[in-house]
Write a protein that holds these residues in place. Structure first.
Motif, short mmCIF file in Angstrom:
data_model
loop_
_atom_site.label_atom_id
_atom_site.label_comp_id
_atom_site.label_asym_id
_atom_site.label_seq_id
_atom_site.Cartn_x
_atom_site.Cartn_y
_atom_site.Cartn_z
N PRO A 1 4.57 27.49 -12.89
CA PRO A 1 5.61 27.91 -11.96
C PRO A 1 6.94 27.25 -12.31
O PRO A 1 6.98 26.11 -12.79
CB PRO A 1 5.10 27.41 -10.60
N LEU A 2 8.02 27.96 -12.10
CA LEU A 2 9.37 27.42 -12.28
C LEU A 2 10.01 27.37 -10.90
O LEU A 2 10.20 28.41 -10.26
CB LEU A 2 10.19 28.30 -13.22
N CYS A 3 10.33 26.17 -10.44
CA CYS A 3 10.82 25.99 -9.08
C CYS A 3 12.21 25.36 -9.07
O CYS A 3 12.58 24.62 -9.98
CB CYS A 3 9.87 25.08 -8.29
N LEU A 4 12.95 25.65 -8.02
CA LEU A 4 14.27 25.06 -7.80
C LEU A 4 14.29 24.36 -6.45
O LEU A 4 13.71 24.85 -5.48
CB LEU A 4 15.37 26.12 -7.82
N VAL A 5 14.98 23.23 -6.40
CA VAL A 5 15.20 22.48 -5.16
C VAL A 5 16.70 22.47 -4.88
O VAL A 5 17.51 22.28 -5.80
CB VAL A 5 14.66 21.04 -5.29
N ILE A 6 17.08 22.67 -3.63
CA ILE A 6 18.49 22.68 -3.25
C ILE A 6 18.91 21.25 -2.93
O ILE A 6 18.47 20.65 -1.95
CB ILE A 6 18.73 23.59 -2.04
N ASN A 7 19.77 20.67 -3.77
CA ASN A 7 20.14 19.26 -3.65
C ASN A 7 20.88 18.94 -2.36
O ASN A 7 20.84 17.79 -1.89
CB ASN A 7 21.01 18.85 -4.84
N GLU A 8 21.58 19.90 -1.79
CA GLU A 8 22.44 19.63 -0.64
C GLU A 8 21.68 19.48 0.68
O GLU A 8 22.25 19.01 1.66
CB GLU A 8 23.50 20.72 -0.49
N LEU A 9 20.42 19.86 0.73
CA LEU A 9 19.63 19.66 1.93
C LEU A 9 19.23 18.19 2.05
O LEU A 9 19.07 17.50 1.04
CB LEU A 9 18.37 20.52 1.89
N PRO A 10 19.06 17.68 3.28
CA PRO A 10 18.51 16.33 3.43
C PRO A 10 17.17 16.22 2.71
O PRO A 10 16.43 17.21 2.60
CB PRO A 10 18.33 16.19 4.95
N TYR A 11 16.83 15.03 2.24
CA TYR A 11 15.70 14.89 1.33
C TYR A 11 14.41 15.47 1.89
O TYR A 11 13.69 16.19 1.19
CB TYR A 11 15.48 13.41 0.98
N LYS A 12 14.08 15.18 3.14
CA LYS A 12 12.81 15.66 3.71
C LYS A 12 12.78 17.18 3.80
O LYS A 12 11.72 17.80 3.62
CB LYS A 12 12.57 15.02 5.07
N LYS A 13 13.91 17.78 4.10
CA LYS A 13 13.97 19.24 4.15
C LYS A 13 14.05 19.82 2.73
O LYS A 13 13.52 20.90 2.46
CB LYS A 13 15.17 19.69 4.97
N ARG A 14 14.70 19.12 1.85
CA ARG A 14 14.84 19.56 0.46
C ARG A 14 13.49 19.72 -0.21
O ARG A 14 13.28 20.66 -1.00
CB ARG A 14 15.67 18.52 -0.29
N THR A 15 12.57 18.81 0.09
CA THR A 15 11.26 18.82 -0.57
C THR A 15 10.19 19.50 0.26
O THR A 15 9.02 19.49 -0.13
CB THR A 15 10.83 17.37 -0.87
N HIS A 16 10.56 20.07 1.39
CA HIS A 16 9.58 20.80 2.20
C HIS A 16 9.20 22.10 1.50
O HIS A 16 10.07 22.79 0.94
CB HIS A 16 10.18 21.10 3.58
N PRO A 17 7.91 22.47 1.47
CA PRO A 17 7.49 23.69 0.76
C PRO A 17 8.24 24.95 1.17
O PRO A 17 8.47 25.82 0.34
CB PRO A 17 6.00 23.80 1.12
N ASN A 18 8.65 25.05 2.44
CA ASN A 18 9.36 26.25 2.89
C ASN A 18 10.75 26.38 2.29
O ASN A 18 11.35 27.46 2.33
CB ASN A 18 9.48 26.25 4.41
N ASN A 19 11.28 25.28 1.72
CA ASN A 19 12.63 25.31 1.17
C ASN A 19 12.65 25.23 -0.35
O ASN A 19 13.73 25.23 -0.95
CB ASN A 19 13.45 24.15 1.75
N ILE A 20 11.49 25.14 -0.99
CA ILE A 20 11.43 25.13 -2.45
C ILE A 20 11.40 26.57 -2.94
O ILE A 20 10.64 27.40 -2.46
CB ILE A 20 10.19 24.35 -2.93
N LEU A 21 12.23 26.86 -3.92
CA LEU A 21 12.39 28.23 -4.42
C LEU A 21 11.54 28.44 -5.67
O LEU A 21 11.72 27.75 -6.68
CB LEU A 21 13.87 28.50 -4.74
N LEU A 22 10.62 29.37 -5.60
CA LEU A 22 9.81 29.76 -6.75
C LEU A 22 10.52 30.91 -7.46
O LEU A 22 10.61 32.01 -6.92
CB LEU A 22 8.42 30.19 -6.29
N VAL A 23 11.05 30.67 -8.65
CA VAL A 23 11.88 31.67 -9.32
C VAL A 23 11.23 32.26 -10.57
O VAL A 23 11.75 33.23 -11.14
CB VAL A 23 13.26 31.09 -9.69
#
Length: 323
Positions: A227-249
C-alpha cells in the motif's frame, strides 16, 4: 489508458480493516484487537472525541448502499469479498475475479483506477490488450491500483471541524517549550516552507508524508501487497495518525516488488498539479476553499528505502545509508 471503477468505499474498507488477511487467522484477530485497544485509549482524551465521531461516520457509511438504489451495503459487499478470499488461495487469477466481483456491485461513475503494465519487463501499457513496446509481447499484463487523492481529501474536508484542525500548526500553545523539537513543524525543512511567506504560511495549504511497505498475505506464499499511504502533516499528531485520516492512494500487489518510478507516477502527476494550481474543496458548511498541497517527506523501513531510492540494499557494499 486506465480502466476506472466506482468502488472507492469498498477499497478503503478492504485495505484499512485488514480484509486481505484470512478471516480465521491469528493475525487478523490480533489486528482487530489492536484496533479495539487503540480506540479505547483514544477515548481517554479530549481530542479522541472528534476521532470517535469520525469513526462513527465511517460506520454509518459502511451501512449505506454502495450506490443509490443498490440492494447491498458497503459492509455486506466487503464481507462477501472477504468470504471468497478465505475459501480460496490468493493468486493473480483470483484477484482478478475479486475485482470483477467489485465491479458488478458498482455503477459507471469513475473513482478507482487501474494502471496496466507488462508483467515480464515491468513496462507501462496503454491497456490490458496492448503489445509491450519494450519486449514486443502481449497477453501478459499486470496492473496496480490508484485511489485518487483528491476524491479522498474531499471526503475529509466535508467533516465538521476538519478544516479547523488543519490550523493546528499556528497555535501558540501547541509546544511545551519554545526551544523544543516536538513535531514536524519544528524541523528545518518544514520551517523553510513556513517562513518569509512560504508555501505553508498560507493556512489553506497542506503537506503530506508518504509511507509504503510490503505486507506478505500468507506465510506460505510470496504474494504481497504494497500500500502507498499519505499522512496530512497539518493535523494534530493523534488525529494525523488515526486510520480514518490516513489516505490510501495506491496498491501494488503480486509476487514482485513494486517498480517505484511506475508505481509513483500517478501520484507525482496529481501532486504536481495540486501544488501548482490547487483544488477547490467543499467544507462542512458548503463553502468552498482553494487548497494547494505538496509532499514534504517519506518514511519506510530499510528494505523498502533502498528500493524506492534505487540504492543497493543496506547490507551490501556501498549500500543504502542507514540514516
Amino acid at each position: 489508458m486506465c480502466v476506472e471503477i466506482n468502488c472507492y468505499l469498498l477499497a478503503k474498507y478492504l485495505f484499512s480493516h485488514g480484509a486481505f488477511y484470512p478471516s480465521a487467522s491469528e493475525d487478523s484477530e490480533e489486528h482487530s484487537e489492536e484496533g479495539t485497544d487503540y480506540s479505547d485509549s483514544e477515548g481517554e482524551d479530549e481530542e479522541a472525541t472528534d476521532e470517535e465521531a469520525e469513526g462513527e461516520e465511517e460506520d454509518i457509511d459502511a451501512a449505506r448502499p454502495i450506490y443509490q438504489g443498490a440492494s447491498i451495503t458497503v459492509l455486506e459487499s466487503m464481507l462477501a469479498i472477504c468470504t471468497l478470499m478465505s475459501i480460496e488461495r490468493v493468486s493473480g487469477k483470483l484477484m482478478g475475479r475479486i475485482l470483477k466481483l467489485i465491479a458488478l456491485h458498482c455503477p459507471g461513475a469513475c473513482v478507482l483506477v487501474y494502471h496496466f503494465f507488462c508483467s515480464k519487463c515491468i513496462y507501462p501499457l496503454e491497456d490490458k490488450e496492448s503489445v509491450c513496446d519494450k519486449c514486443k509481447k502481449s497477453g501478459n499484463p499486470s496492473f496496480f491500483i490508484e485511489l485518487p487523492l483528491l476524491n479522498q481529501l474531499q471526503h475529509l474536508f466535508r467533516r465538521r471541524h476538519f478544516y479547523e484542525d488543519l490550523q493546528y500548526r499556528f497555535k501558540e500553545d501547541r509546544k511545551r517549550h519554545r526551544d523544543n523539537i516536538e513535531d514536524i513543524y519544528d524541523g528545518q525543512v518544514y520551517k523553510g516552507f513556513m517562513d518569509n511567506g512560504g508555501f505553508l504560511s498560507d493556512p489553506k495549504n497542506i503537506s503530506f508524508m508518504w509511507y509504503s511497505d510490503g505486507i506478505q498475505v500468507f506465510k506460505s506464499s510470496s504474494f504481497s501487497i504494497w500500500p502507498l499511504c499519505l499522512v496530512i502533516n497539518e493535523l494534530p499528531y493523534k488525529k494525523r495518525t488515526h486510520p480514518n485520516n490516513i489516505l490510501l492512494v495506491g496498491i501494488w500487489f503480486g509476487t514482485s516488488k513494486p517498480n517505484p518510478n511506475l508505481f509513483l507516477k500517478p501520484l507525482r502527476k496529481t501532486m504536481s498539479d495540486f501544488e501548482r494550481h490547487g483544488h477547490a474543496f467543499k467544507l462542512h458548511d458548503n463553502s468552498d476553499v482553494l487548497v494547494k498541497g505538496k509532499i514534504l517527506c517519506g518514511t519506510c523501513d530499510m528494505q523498502a528505502k533502498c528500493k524506492f531510492l534505487h540504492f543497493k540494499q543496506f547490507n551490501g557494499f556501498y549500500g543504502c545509508p542507514n540514516v
